[in-house]
Design an enzyme around this catalytic site. Structure first.
Site, PDB file in Angstrom:
ATOM      1  CB  SER A 198       7.862  -6.561  13.457  1.00 17.01           C
ATOM      2  OG  SER A 198       9.088  -5.937  13.785  1.00 17.01           O
ATOM      3  CE1 TYR A 227       5.641  -1.366  13.111  1.00 17.06           C
ATOM      4  CE2 TYR A 227       7.653  -2.022  14.246  1.00 17.06           C
ATOM      5  CZ  TYR A 227       6.806  -2.103  13.150  1.00 17.06           C
ATOM      6  OH  TYR A 227       7.118  -2.945  12.107  1.00 17.06           O
TER       7      TYR A 227
HETATM    8  P1  NAP Z   1       7.406   0.560   3.341  1.00 13.46           P
HETATM    9  O1  NAP Z   1       8.429   0.494   2.258  1.00 13.46           O
HETATM   10  O2  NAP Z   1       7.138   1.880   3.992  1.00 13.46           O
HETATM   11  O3  NAP Z   1       6.028  -0.030   2.757  1.00 13.46           O
HETATM   12  C1  NAP Z   1       4.834   0.057   3.474  1.00 13.46           C
HETATM   13  C2  NAP Z   1       3.672  -0.182   2.534  1.00 13.46           C
HETATM   14  O4  NAP Z   1       2.461  -0.074   3.296  1.00 13.46           O
HETATM   15  C3  NAP Z   1       3.599   0.838   1.416  1.00 13.46           C
HETATM   16  O5  NAP Z   1       3.297   0.192   0.201  1.00 13.46           O
HETATM   17  C4  NAP Z   1       2.446   1.739   1.831  1.00 13.46           C
HETATM   18  O6  NAP Z   1       1.762   2.210   0.682  1.00 13.46           O
HETATM   19  C5  NAP Z   1       1.568   0.746   2.584  1.00 13.46           C
HETATM   20  N1  NAP Z   1       0.627   1.422   3.457  1.00 13.46           N
HETATM   21  C6  NAP Z   1       0.872   2.280   4.486  1.00 13.46           C
HETATM   22  N2  NAP Z   1      -0.280   2.732   4.995  1.00 13.46           N
HETATM   23  C7  NAP Z   1      -1.290   2.158   4.275  1.00 13.46           C
HETATM   24  C8  NAP Z   1      -2.695   2.239   4.310  1.00 13.46           C
HETATM   25  N3  NAP Z   1      -3.325   3.016   5.210  1.00 13.46           N
HETATM   26  N4  NAP Z   1      -3.416   1.518   3.423  1.00 13.46           N
HETATM   27  C9  NAP Z   1      -2.788   0.743   2.509  1.00 13.46           C
HETATM   28  N5  NAP Z   1      -1.456   0.613   2.415  1.00 13.46           N
HETATM   29  C10 NAP Z   1      -0.721   1.333   3.298  1.00 13.46           C
HETATM   30  O7  NAP Z   1       7.750  -0.443   4.531  1.00 13.46           O
HETATM   31  P2  NAP Z   1       8.084  -2.014   4.549  1.00 13.46           P
HETATM   32  O8  NAP Z   1       9.326  -2.161   5.312  1.00 13.46           O
HETATM   33  O9  NAP Z   1       7.974  -2.609   3.216  1.00 13.46           O
HETATM   34  O10 NAP Z   1       6.897  -2.519   5.494  1.00 13.46           O
HETATM   35  C11 NAP Z   1       5.996  -3.554   5.134  1.00 13.46           C
HETATM   36  C12 NAP Z   1       5.559  -4.292   6.390  1.00 13.46           C
HETATM   37  O11 NAP Z   1       6.694  -4.926   6.984  1.00 13.46           O
HETATM   38  C13 NAP Z   1       4.940  -3.429   7.478  1.00 13.46           C
HETATM   39  O12 NAP Z   1       3.851  -4.111   8.042  1.00 13.46           O
HETATM   40  C14 NAP Z   1       6.061  -3.303   8.511  1.00 13.46           C
HETATM   41  O13 NAP Z   1       5.584  -3.058   9.801  1.00 13.46           O
HETATM   42  C15 NAP Z   1       6.719  -4.646   8.375  1.00 13.46           C
HETATM   43  N6  NAP Z   1       8.103  -4.695   8.869  1.00 13.46           N
HETATM   44  C16 NAP Z   1       9.063  -3.898   8.327  1.00 13.46           C
HETATM   45  C17 NAP Z   1      10.366  -3.932   8.842  1.00 13.46           C
HETATM   46  C18 NAP Z   1      11.476  -3.053   8.323  1.00 13.46           C
HETATM   47  O14 NAP Z   1      12.525  -2.937   8.984  1.00 13.46           O
HETATM   48  N7  NAP Z   1      11.340  -2.446   7.145  1.00 13.46           N
HETATM   49  C19 NAP Z   1      10.664  -4.816   9.898  1.00 13.46           C
HETATM   50  C20 NAP Z   1       9.664  -5.627  10.409  1.00 13.46           C
HETATM   51  C21 NAP Z   1       8.385  -5.558   9.885  1.00 13.46           C
HETATM   52  P3  NAP Z   1       1.047   3.651   0.525  1.00 13.46           P
HETATM   53  O15 NAP Z   1       1.810   4.620   1.373  1.00 13.46           O
HETATM   54  O16 NAP Z   1       1.139   3.911  -0.953  1.00 13.46           O
HETATM   55  O17 NAP Z   1      -0.358   3.415   0.985  1.00 13.46           O
END
Ligand code: NAP
Length: 261
Positions: A145, A158
């Site tokens: 990130s 975080y």
């Molecule tokens: P999201 O829509 O909330 O998706 C997160 C995913 O992680 C979901 O599929 C969730 O599935 C899964 N997850 C959470 N806890 C888990 C666990 N214990 N075991 C297995 N799967 C788990 O968020 P996103 O934005 O796509 O995030 C994906 C990645 O990108 C993360 O690492 C996040 O830190 C990173 N990121 C996001 C942003 C942003 O602004 N959105 C920015 C920088 C980095 P379940 O709940 O079904 O398990």
């Protein structure tokens, strides 16, 4: 010249929503066979259907909680039993919880972020690594990130987890030097997914404020970057990609339309 994924297997964690879901779909479109995991298994069934409709490919989906060792072990065994090999691992499962300062933040949130974003990523990597090396053309893609480059108030743990992802990615690149495995970190700024809803424990109005007046990145924008990285020729390692919306200039620096300047 880009290569395609035909004959290769890619695993995506956290594929039930957001970046993980769109990445699995994009990898299947690029020719990869995909294995997907997340805790909400019913959502994965939906994704498997979409992949089949669009690409004719049969994806492998199984429940996965990256904070649970028995769940991780069962998932890894299932993937290897099904495909016999893994080339690409996208360590995407992750989250932010809360945006409170250290003084008042919830320690259970800290623990869950550390267990998911750091220990989960490490355990998945450790277990799949022998298979990725044996594939002869492997790739580990970690979701970092912009918060792994810059800390901000209310983001201590975080940010710490994403600084850790950056450190782990770099260490892996050193450890795997000389082996046929590429290691990449994709480091997005703000992406509109369920990320903020999860961060604010389901408070939709708090989550909506995050994206107010800005044009955030979409999950497809990041999926596109991941597909770019994994479809370079085998000798080309994209080390790190920091990707932000045109409306973002730092971890907490945004141009918001309609806001007083
Ligand atoms: P999201 O829509 O909330 O998706 C997160 C995913 O992680 C979901 O599929 C969730 O599935 C899964 N997850 C959470 N806890 C888990 C666990 N214990 N075991 C297995 N799967 C788990 O968020 P996103 O934005 O796509 O995030 C994906 C990645 O990108 C993360 O690492 C996040 O830190 C990173 N990121 C996001 C942003 C942003 O602004 N959105 C920015 C920088 C980095 P379940 O709940 O079904 O398990």
């Amino acid at each position: 010249m880009a290569i395609d994924g035909r004959g290769k297997v890619a695993v995506v964690t956290g594929a039930s929503s957001g970046i993980g879901r769109q990445t699995a779909l994009a990898l299947a479109r690029a020719g990869f066979d995909v294995a997907v995991g997340a805790r909400r298994k019913e959502r994965l069934a939906d994704l498997v259907d979409e992949i089949a409709r669009e690409t004719g490919k049969a994806a492998y989906a199984a429940a996965l909680d990256v904070t649970s060792v028995p769940s991780i072990d069962a998932f890894v065994q299932g993937v290897i039993g099904h495909f016999g090999v893994v080339h690409v691992l996208v360590n995407n499962a992750g989250k932010a919880l809360g945006r409170d300062p250290v003084e008042t933040a919830d320690e259970a949130d800290w623990q869950e972020m550390l267990d998911t974003n750091v220990m989960g990523l490490m355990r998945m990597t450790k277990r799949f690594l022998p298979h990725i090396v044996a594939s002869g053309d492997g790739h580990i893609v970690n979701l970092g990130s912009i918060a792994g480059h810059e800390s901000y108030a209310g983001g201590s743990v975080y940010c710490a987890t994403k600084f850790a992802v950056r450190a782990i990615t770099e260490a892996l690149r050193h450890e795997l030097l000389g082996k046929p495995v590429r290691v990449t970190s994709i480091d997005p700024g703000m992406v509109e997914t369920e990320f903020s809803l999860v961060r604010f424990h389901g408070d939709a109005s708090e989550a909506a404020k995050v994206y107010q007046g800005v044009r955030p990145l979409t999950a497809d924008d990041i999926a596109d970057c991941i597909v770019f990285a994994v479809t370079r020729p085998a000798h080309v390692n994209i080390d790190e990609m920091i990707v932000t919306s045109i409306d973002q200039a730092g971890a907490r620096v945004f141009h918001r339309r309609g806001a007083p300047s």
